[in-house]
Design an enzyme around this catalytic site. Sequence first.
Site, PDB file in Angstrom:
ATOM      1  CG  ASP A  14      47.341  41.978  30.494  1.00  0.00           C
ATOM      2  OD1 ASP A  14      47.677  43.073  30.024  1.00  0.00           O
ATOM      3  OD2 ASP A  14      47.758  41.532  31.572  1.00  0.00           O
ATOM      4  CG  HIS A  74      50.707  44.652  31.010  1.00  0.00           C
ATOM      5  ND1 HIS A  74      49.875  43.689  31.535  1.00  0.00           N
ATOM      6  CD2 HIS A  74      51.401  45.157  32.062  1.00  0.00           C
ATOM      7  CE1 HIS A  74      50.048  43.619  32.836  1.00  0.00           C
ATOM      8  NE2 HIS A  74      50.979  44.508  33.194  1.00  0.00           N
ATOM      9  CG  ASN A  95      53.225  47.051  41.086  1.00  0.00           C
ATOM     10  OD1 ASN A  95      53.340  45.886  41.472  1.00  0.00           O
ATOM     11  ND2 ASN A  95      53.270  47.379  39.808  1.00  0.00           N
ATOM     12  CB  VAL A 126      41.488  36.046  43.942  1.00  0.00           C
ATOM     13  CG1 VAL A 126      42.669  36.509  43.110  1.00  0.00           C
ATOM     14  CG2 VAL A 126      40.178  36.435  43.272  1.00  0.00           C
ATOM     15  CB  SER A 179      51.992  42.954  35.890  1.00  0.00           C
ATOM     16  OG  SER A 179      50.893  43.817  35.980  1.00  0.00           O
TER      17      SER A 179
END
Length: 501
Positions: A113, A144, A234, A250, A301
């Site tokens: 990130d 973030h 999103n 995943v 997130s």
Amino acid sequence: MRRAAFTALVAAALGLAAPSARADVLVALKPSAPVPADAQPVAASLGIWRVPAAEARRLHGVLASGPDRRMHRFARAAAPTDPLLPQEWWWYAVGADRAQPPAGPSRLVAVIDTGVDVTHPEFSALNVLLLDPQHVTPGPEEQHGTAVASIVAAPADGKGMVGVYPGASLASFDAGGQSLSEVLSGIATALAQPGPGVINLSVGFEGTAGAGLLRIGVDAAYAAGWLVVAAAGNGGENGPPVYPADLPHVITVGATDRNGNVAPFSSRSPYVDLAAPGVSIVAAVPTWKDPTGFSQLTGTSFAAPIVSGAAAWLWTARPLLDNTQVATILTRSAIDIDAPGLDPSSGWGLLSIPNALATPSPIRDPQEPNDDVPLVAANGEFGVGTPPLVDARLPHTRVKAELAPHEDPADVYRVFVPWGRELVARLQSGHGVRLGLWGPRTTSILERKPAATRDLIGSGTTVRTRNVSSRKGAYYYLAATLAPGAPAATYLVSVELRARP
């Protein structure tokens, strides 16, 4: 063994290069393919390089190629908040208050990130493993990574907030430039650490360009025994495909609100596996972002790290599990909150840590990822073939595994048939599962005519062949596939080599 050989590959020296001014693309090369002299390493242990676009078209042994994409973080508007545990409604929603996390070192959670502000009080006692230089100076979304990491592991020390797995072992790779190449470098760097552990990806991009390169990184992590958790995105009800969220292998996480409903902004996709809270999540941020050091954040997130922390908790408490079992337990122990069963909004349902800790161990899914021939062949993606189910030394065996729509609809195994011997494989159980037997020249079980006509030997519940073409023996491919529309299924296959008549 395949995994040992692959671990040796990822332990090799990693070359990480800055973006070039040339008109470049990223390419993933087979391990046996020559590397151009002017190639720049992106994730050398994964076979991913940056090359001039004009040269890429002339290369041999290319597994995937694409542009170096910009990646987005799946956060929404932030607002300051008082950092007190009673405000962490999500902590109670997933049952973190109803179980005691294990003491001592945990499975590593690698956050790829933006950088983590290790000067923040929430990280002062954590000794975060920094996988590259961290940059947390004021800038767009630079808070973030700090927020994501705090949701995973902020300690229960009477100060500020508490993470889902307080004090969990944490690593950070700063991919703050938001590029595909940085994320791939982060995956390669994480895989070189002692593991396996959990990789959190609260980033992604829309559209398929570059998805094949990202799939190679995810496949490499899964083959090395790691678990990859990604934010669903999103995009809401009609959002476009998002990667890595829409890749197999995943754990894709959607977001819920305080009432246990899927948030309207949370992306819907058949690849969503699980839901976790993602609205008004208390998280640590650098003080330049908020003088209190905390904010309330919204987006998938911040749902993903809740699942990553829970996965590390489960795996630490039950260290004999492998990554396939951890993934199955997390999804199948979830609380159904939307359409019955698996659905594109919440997957299997809302994460429940107590349920996961109490769920019996499922079967291991062997030799994953093995979705197609390139993942198991000696000249395939990893450069080392998977061990054959049968050969002259092991003439008969049985294999039990699971298939699931979208995430794992096919399992491919190598079998070695000596000269003159007959191979017989029978499906003993598995509703909605079919067997296919493919010849030595097969490049993919998705081949079309005329290659499929040449290579597909037989399909059904029993398949067989006799090797009368190669005196040295030959590798064939046995594929178990899930019928379109069928639900997840466990299957059992018996495989036997019979002597010459």
